[in-house]
Design a protein around this motif. Sequence first.
Motif, PDB file in Angstrom:
ATOM      1  N   LEU A   1       0.831  -1.207   0.000  1.00 38.47           N
ATOM      2  CA  LEU A   1       0.000   0.000   0.000  1.00 38.47           C
ATOM      3  C   LEU A   1       0.862   1.252   0.000  1.00 38.47           C
ATOM      4  N   ARG A   2       1.910   1.243   0.801  1.00 40.76           N
ATOM      5  CA  ARG A   2       2.800   2.413   0.859  1.00 40.76           C
ATOM      6  C   ARG A   2       3.491   2.640  -0.477  1.00 40.76           C
ATOM      7  N   LEU A   3       3.931   1.548  -1.108  1.00 38.77           N
ATOM      8  CA  LEU A   3       4.573   1.675  -2.416  1.00 38.77           C
ATOM      9  C   LEU A   3       3.591   2.221  -3.454  1.00 38.77           C
ATOM     10  N   ALA A   4       2.349   1.752  -3.403  1.00 43.65           N
ATOM     11  CA  ALA A   4       1.338   2.227  -4.354  1.00 43.65           C
ATOM     12  C   ALA A   4       1.101   3.722  -4.170  1.00 43.65           C
ATOM     13  N   CYS A   5       1.051   4.180  -2.924  1.00 41.72           N
ATOM     14  CA  CYS A   5       0.840   5.611  -2.660  1.00 41.72           C
ATOM     15  C   CYS A   5       2.030   6.431  -3.132  1.00 41.72           C
ATOM     16  N   THR A   6       3.225   5.878  -2.965  1.00 42.98           N
ATOM     17  CA  THR A   6       4.447   6.585  -3.376  1.00 42.98           C
ATOM     18  C   THR A   6       4.488   6.798  -4.879  1.00 42.98           C
ATOM     19  N   HIS A   7       3.969   5.812  -5.641  1.00 39.65           N
ATOM     20  CA  HIS A   7       4.052   5.875  -7.097  1.00 39.65           C
ATOM     21  C   HIS A   7       2.833   6.508  -7.756  1.00 39.65           C
ATOM     22  N   GLN A   8       1.860   6.949  -6.964  1.00 43.25           N
ATOM     23  CA  GLN A   8       0.721   7.646  -7.545  1.00 43.25           C
ATOM     24  C   GLN A   8       1.139   9.040  -7.994  1.00 43.25           C
TER      25      GLN A   8
END
Length: 242
Positions: free
Chosen positions: A228-235
């Motif tokens: 989830l954190r990685l997904a937020c970082t790459h948004q």
Amino acid sequence: MQKKTIAIIPARGGSKRLPGKNIRPLAGKPLIAYTIEAALESRLFHRIVVSTDAEDIAAIALTHGAEVPFLRSAEISDDVTPISAATADALERLDPDGTQYLFVAQLMANCPLRTAEDLVSSHKQFSETSTDAQISVVRYGWQNPWWAMRRDATNFSLEPLFPREMNARSQDLPELFCPTGAIWWGKTRVIREQRTFHIPGRAGWEIDWQHGVDIDTPEDLMFAEMLLRLACTHQPSKTRKE
């Protein structure tokens, strides 16, 4: 289509490997909330119902927009009863004569990373193939299942499950897929009769492995939070209009 389709979210309260897993916080939100929100956002369903035996899960599910019209009986909330039996039970309770709903999606609460877009995409394949049941699957990655081996508990000797394939190159072997509980579709008539989605001819819809994570252990929960954190970082960031 929406009036004919129902989502059932099985979420019992008795998990032993990760107590209270279905309402454990994930990135500050109860685990089950992710499934409810994806179902709501997809706009595919006439009703979104949580089947649980636990009052605390029911309360949180209601808070996040699902229905909890009954508490599941203890007889189908143990460690051995197949989850699909709870879905069949819910259909029988909510639609006794089997006339209201033609299609059901079983969405496991411990698969929080599937999205509304995943639901729409899986529903499209289910509709186009006209299969009686369809389950979500992920493609195996670097751990090649064709090279699986048993290890003797006494002398640690290894025995391959697929001896012939052990000597083949990985690129020469057919792809294999592993089921995940993220999104299972079925015709309600069939699920009520068979009480399972694992019927002959069932189809597999491939979900991105990052969206198909099943959470059953503390390590799984940590892994999901990292994703989830990685997904937020790459948004992509949104630029504010002045």
